[in-house]
Each structure stands twice: as structure tokens, then as C-alpha cells.
Design an enzyme around this catalytic site. Structure first.
Site, PDB file in Angstrom:
ATOM      1  N   HIS A 115       5.921   4.921   0.252  1.00  0.00           N
ATOM      2  CA  HIS A 115       6.636   3.803   0.820  1.00  0.00           C
ATOM      3  C   HIS A 115       7.945   4.284   1.226  1.00  0.00           C
ATOM      4  O   HIS A 115       8.565   5.315   0.924  1.00  0.00           O
ATOM      5  CB  HIS A 115       6.996   2.768  -0.322  1.00  0.00           C
ATOM      6  N   ARG A 134      13.224  -5.055   6.066  1.00  0.00           N
ATOM      7  CA  ARG A 134      12.991  -4.946   7.608  1.00  0.00           C
ATOM      8  C   ARG A 134      12.254  -6.044   8.096  1.00  0.00           C
ATOM      9  O   ARG A 134      12.646  -6.634   9.087  1.00  0.00           O
ATOM     10  CB  ARG A 134      12.198  -3.835   7.556  1.00  0.00           C
TER      11      ARG A 134
END
Ligand code: FAD
Length: 624
Positions: free
Chosen positions: A249, A269
């Protein structure tokens, strides 16, 4: 004869995360006496940590969304290595599974007009993740547990016994599967607290044990992720696929050292957060690969407009699939443009008002304040890649989740195929629900099809007990903690985010040394709550899965999704057609065979433009 307690069931589900609970609900609803066994406390499975949401093409936030778009996104995210039938079932069934959760009592966040809200995530064309703030996994587990309690109440009404048809065995670890000939006959394990042995006599076992992250030093995964289900399946004769694909990740915490690896959700995000290097540059625009260029914005202005008008602008490159973002961060840090603690900056403070950040990302706000003394409403976070998810797992038949071993099923992160070489965020929670249910149905059908129950041989029980007790038998051997640390470091350094042939060879050399050392390790004390013993048993599993990852990674001579080769940087269409299948040799070592992928069904192939297919498929695979 080994002293132990014995229980008889139709179906035993190993694991109480989202996949295990959904499977158990289904098996019980199909009329099967079902046990749920989990090595952690009930409700503490990894699923509870899931933050961002559950991907399902419900079309609530954008009516252009539908299962075909979700299917396309999933295949693109997995770089076309996915088992297309699993990706099809997943995209088609996920919306129903989310609705079903609400009928069980879940309450997702809402759109202003009262529908289930859906948020943006990397690689998804439209806002698609049904969520509950950034605590979606908690709601999912809470709801499934509530459903289990309600089924137990029904059973009480009918039989006077809450646990007549569905019982949870928590803090109970399965160490071996048992067979009668080729077929599963049960599972053997121990209670963590007392160390006493327990036997489940059952013709069907569903593995739902989650992932393998604890083989790596920097990971977002919890202590349970030691690859038990992967290794149990192999020892029972099943095969694993796609083990070379590990998802790093892009955004784990990098500071302070005690919390390195803890996840920073992609929702940051998705909700507008941007990545910057030490020069203050939004560097992701430099890292959009050709296969995705048409779908991603080229300027900051266009990327920012997309948050308000997704139909007329292209997506910000911060929302590329995870493998792309993780590699980009890695490159920036290597090029000397990293933060003081070796990550990059993730900034949401300059993008959203403080109150909005606290409302949308309450866990992240709390996590950074408590663990790093950083106020994310006022300053950027420092983030870097962390081992997060294993795409590889038990090779299953898509519709029934059955493995090649009769009576053995697998669902959730322990199963392979669905996500190909890279999983899109949010596609795990939906995977758990879709294939958990299918595994429950598959196991129930299998039990119905049997003419007679497989039997458990006493000799097999004695052998499983002897294996479990072996670490107590030796004196003067090494302690499992030392070996575990070295194993994690080796996997991190030598089979991590960027891979090289000589480093993987080195890793395999070390793994073979660990095999010898593990056979001779010693644990102190006795069987009552003894974490050293538990780790010793888990280590055997971590070694097996590490060997699968390293061997398959060494063989695959291309870069794709969660497998990046420094020496073979591009995707190779010939390699896309191949699966690497891991099995066990008689001496416990891992063998890897190549197998051809089944070509995608024509109507699914037609969902893509030929120009796009050309980026992934060989000439002869393209539609005529
Ligand atoms: P788990 O939930 O991990 O459950 C495994 C179970 O198996 C546990 O009960 C464990 O005790 C048991 N077990 C293991 N070994 C044994 C054994 N030997 N004997 C008995 N029991 C055993 N995915 C998304 O889709 N959306 C997200 O927003 C998201 N956020 C995430 C955030 C974090 C921090 C992390 C770490 C992951 C996230 N993921 C997300 C991934 C997702 O949470 C996992 O892939 C998923 O929850 C795995 O579920 P599972 O049911 O397969 O296994």
C-alpha cells in the site's frame, strides 16, 4: 491416544473476519450445523481494521456506474491477470451483498437524498465505495455478528439451545486439516489460553484466515496474518496461485518507528489529499504509465476540477492503482526527494477545511494525533509503502469457492485469483461478502452430495498433536522470535517492492537456512497461554508462504501489479497467460508449476476496446 475435546459439525469455518462470518451465515441458512473457529477474540479479525469502504457498483453517486464498469476497472487494476469469472461474479453480486448488509442492520453513510453514499478510490472510474466514515470494516463485522446472534436466537426458539446450529470457538487456533483419503474429514487445533487440543469432525472446511503480511517487516497487517490458511491448504494438498503478487500500500505511517507500517487510508486521497515530495512538487503527474494515460489528468487544475465535476475532467494521478503509487513514492525517496523520515508528504490540510477533515477522516485524525503527534488538519502526514495485502491464495473454482481438495473451500484474502496482480481498494470487503456467501453455499451443497461422512483416523490426530508439541521436545534450540525477525527482514529487503534476481536467490538461500533452524527451535515453559509456542507454530506457516512468494517471484520474468522486477521492468503479454501454481513437496518444500490461464469469455472481452486489450493480450488472444 491424544487427549482432546471433540465436536461434530457439517461445516467448519476457520476465520471470523468478513469472509468467515458471511460463509458461516450462509452454511447455517442452508441448514448445516456450522462452527466458526478464530484464533483472535470474536470481533477482532482483521476486517475490523478496514477503513475506506466496500466497492459495489450501485450507481448512487454517479448513475453511469454499473457492474460492467466495475468489472473493467477490476481487470485493469489486476492488469488482466485476474480470474475473469471471479471478477464478473464479484462485480455483479457486490451491490446485492451491500444491500443485504443493511437488511442485517448495517447503516452506511448517506447521500443528501438518502441513498447509500459512495466515495472515490484509486482505480475506480466512479465513486463506488459504500462506507461508514473511515470505519467501514467495524460496521461490517458488527453487522455480521449481529446476524449471527439473530440466527442463534432463532435456533434457541426452535431447540432451546442458542448454539445448536451455529457456534463460535474464539481464541482457538487450527494447526492441521485432516483427511480421509483425498477428502477433508476435519480440523485439529488448540485453545490459546489452555493449550489444550480440540478436534472438529466435519466433512467440509472453509478457510477464511486472511493474509500473510506478518512475513514482512513493515506491514499494515495485524498479528493474525501469518498465512495459516495458505499453509494449511497446501499441507492438505491444495494449490496456491499468484503468490508473487504482494500489494504494498503506498501510504503507511513512516514515523515514529513503533508505528511504521500502520495504514493511512486511501480515502485521504479519495477525499482530495495530494502527495508531494520534499521540494513541494505534486510528483504523481510524472508517473502515469501509458496504459492509464488516457484516464488521468495532466495538470493540477484538471485534477482538482475532477473532484467537483468528474464527468468532464480526468482523475488525479494520486488515484492511480496502488502498485503505481507505491512505486512512484519509492522512486521519489530513492532519488533523494523524500521526507526527513524516508517517506513523502500526504497533504489534506491545505485541501479541506479542518472540520470537514475531522468529519470525513475521524480515525486518521485520531491516529496521527495519538501516535505521531501530528494534527492532519494543520500539517501534512509523512507516508511510505507498507506490505498490505496478498493477491495470491488458494486456487478455487469461482462459483463454489472449492479448492482441488474435496471438502476444502476458501474465501476472502486467503483465496487467490479474484484480484489478479493487484487489488483495487474497496474490492476486498465486497470480495469477502460475495465469495464468503458462495463458499457457504458451496460447502453446503458438497455436504449434501456425500453418500457417507469421511472418517478421522486416530493416527492422524496423534500425528497432528506430535507436530504441535514438537517445539517443546528440543532443548537448547533457537528462540522463535529471533528467527521471525530475521525472516521478516529478509522478505522486506530481498523480496519487497522492487525485486532483483540475485536478491531473490539470496532470499531463497536464507529461507532454506530458516527451514533448518525452525526444525530445531525451542520454546520455553508449558502449553498454558504461551505466545512463544504460538509463534513457533505460526512460523512454519510463514516460512511456507514466504517460500511461495520468493520462488514464484523469481520465476515470473516481468513486472505486473504487485510484482516489480528491476531486471524485467515491463509487462509481458506471454507471461499474462501464465499462472504460477505452488504446491508442497513431500519434504515440505515448495514447488512451482506454470499453468495456462483460461481465456476470457467473449462477451466479457467485448466490454473492452480492442486498443486497450492490445496493451495486455497477445496477438492471438485479441478478438477477431
Ligand atoms: P480477516 O478479517 O483477517 O479474518 C481472518 C480470521 O482468521 C481471523 O478471525 C483470524 O483470527 C482467523 N485465523 C487466522 N488463522 C487462523 C487459524 N490458524 N486458526 C483459527 N483462526 C485463524 N479492504 C477493503 O476492501 N476496503 C478497505 O477500506 C480496507 N481497509 C483496510 C485497512 C487496513 C488497515 C487493512 C490492514 C486492510 C484493509 N483492507 C480493506 C483489506 C481488508 O480489510 C482485508 O483484506 C479483509 O478484511 C480480509 O478479510 P478476511 O475475512 O479474508 O480475513
Amino acid at each position: 491416544m491424544t487427549e482432546l475435546e471433540r465436536h461434530t459439525y457439517d461445516v467448519v469455518v476457520i476465520g471470523a473476519g468478513g469472509a468467515g462470518l458471511r460463509a458461516a451465515i450462509e452454511a447455517r441458512e442452508q441448514g448445516k450445523r456450522t462452527a466458526i473457529v478464530c484464533k483472535s477474540l470474536f470481533g477482532k479479525a482483521h476486517t475490523v481494521m478496514a477503513e475506506g469502504g466496500c466497492a459495489a457498483a450501485m450507481g448512487n453517486a454517479n448513475s453511469n456506474d454499473n457492474w460492467q464498469v466495475h468489472y473493467r476497472d477490476t481487470m485493469r487494476g489486476g492488469k488482466f491477470l485476474n480470474n475473469w469469472r471471479m471478477a464478473e461474479l464479484h462485480a455483479q453480486e457486490a451491490p446485492d451483498r451491500v444491500w443485504e448488509l443493511e437488511t442485517y442492520g448495517a447503516l452506511f453513510d448517506r447521500t443528501p437524498d438518502g441513498r447509500i453514499s459512495q466515495r472515490n478510490f484509486g482505480g475506480h472510474s466512479y465513486p463506488r465505495l459504500a462506507h461508514v466514515g473511515d470505519r467501514t470494516g467495524l460496521e461490517l463485522i458488527r453487522t455480521l455478528q449481529q446476524k449471527i446472534v439473530s440466527l442463534q436466537q432463532e435456533d434457541f426458539e426452535a431447540t432451546g439451545d442458542y448454539e445448536a446450529n451455529l457456534k463460535v470457538y474464539a481464541e482457538c487456533t487450527v494447526t492441521e486439516l485432516l483427511k480421509d483419503g483425498d477428502a477433508i474429514s476435519g480440523a485439529f487445533g488448540y485453545w490459546r489460553e489452555s493449550g489444550r487440543f480440540i478436534l472438529f469432525d466435519a466433512p467440509a472446511v472453509i478457510l477464511a484466515t486472511g493474509g500473510v503480511g506478518k512475513s514482512f517487516k513493515v506491514t499494515s497487517n495485524s498479528w493474525e496474518y501469518t498465512g495459516d490458511g495458505h499453509a494449511l491448504a497446501m499441507r492438505a494438498g491444495a494449490t496456491l496461485i499468484n503468490m508473487e503478487f504482494i500489494q504494498f500500500h503506498p501510504t503507511g505511517m513512516v514515523w515514529p518507528p513503533s508505528v511504521k507500517g500502520i495504514l493511512v487510508t486511501e480515502s485521504v486521497r479519495g477525499d482530495g489529499g495530494v502527495l508531494k515530495n520534499s521540494e513541494g512538487k505534486r510528483f504523481m503527474f510524472e508517473y502515469v504509465p501509458d496504459v492509464f494515460r488516457a484516464q488521468y489528468a495532466e495538470t493540477e487544475e484538471e485534477a482538482d476540477r475532477w473532484y467537483k465535476d468528474a464527468d468532464n475532467n480526468r482523475r488525479p494521478p494520486e488515484l492511480l492503482p496502488r502498485d503505481e503509487v507505491a512505486r512512484a513514492i519509492n522512486s521519489e525517496v530513492k532519488a533523494g526527494r523524500g521526507t526527513p523520515h524516508g517517506g513523502v508528504f500526504l497533504d489534506v490540510s491545505s485541501r479541506l477545511p479542518a472540520e470537514e477533515i475531522k468529519r470525513r477522516l475521524p480515525s486518521m485524525h485520531h491516529q496521527f494525533k495519538e501516535l505521531a503527534d501530528v494534527d492532519i488538519t494543520a500539517e501534512p502526514m509523512e507516508v511510505g509503502p507498507t506490505c498490505h495485502y496478498v493477491m495470491g491464495g488458494v486456487e478455487v473454482e469461482p462459483d463454489t469457492a472449492s479448492s482441488v481438495v474435496p471438502g476444502l473451500f476458501a474465501a476472502g484474502e486467503v483465496a487467490g485469483g479474484m484480484h489478479g496482480s493487484n487489488r483495487l481498494g474497496g474490492n476486498s470487503l465486497s470480495d469477502l461478502l460475495v465469495f464468503g456467501r458462495r463458499a457457504g453455499m458451496g460447502a453446503a451443497l458438497y455436504v449434501d452430495s456425500l453418500a457417507e461422512r469421511p472418517k478421522i483416523a486416530e493416527a492422524d490426530i496423534d500425528a497432528a498433536a506430535a507436530d504441535a508439541l514438537a517445539p517443546f521436545e528440543l532443548e537448547g534450540g533457537e528462540n522463535p522470535y529471533t528467527i521471525h525477525q530475521e525472516l521478516q527482514q529478509s522478505m522486506n529487503d530481498l523480496v519487497g517492492i522492487i525485486r532483483k534476481e540475485e536478491e531473490m536467490e539470496q532470499a531463497l538461500g536464507r529461507l532454506s537456512e530458516f527451514r533448518g533452524r525452525i526444525a530445531k527451535m525451542t520454546v520455553e515453559g508449558h502449553r498454558q497461554f504461551n505466545p512463544g509456542w504460538h509463534l513457533a507454530l505460526d512460523l512454519r506457516n510463514m516460512l511456507t508462504v514466504s517460500e511461495c512468494v520468493a520462488k514464484a517471484a523469481l520465476l515470473r520474468q516481468e513486472s505486473r501489479g504487485g510484482h516489480t522486477r528491476d531486471d524485467f521492468p515491463g509487462m509481458n503479454a506471454e507471461w499474462r497467460k501464465k499462472l504460477l501454481v505452488c504446491g508442497l513437496n513431500a519434504d515440505g518444500s515448495v514447488n512451482v508449476d506454470e499453468k495456462q490461464q483460461i481465456p476470457m469469455r467473449e462477451d466479457l472481452l467485448e466490454l473492452f476496446e480492442v486498443d486497450e486489450l492490445k496493451k495486455y493480450l497477445t496477438e492471438e488472444e485479441l478478438p477477431a
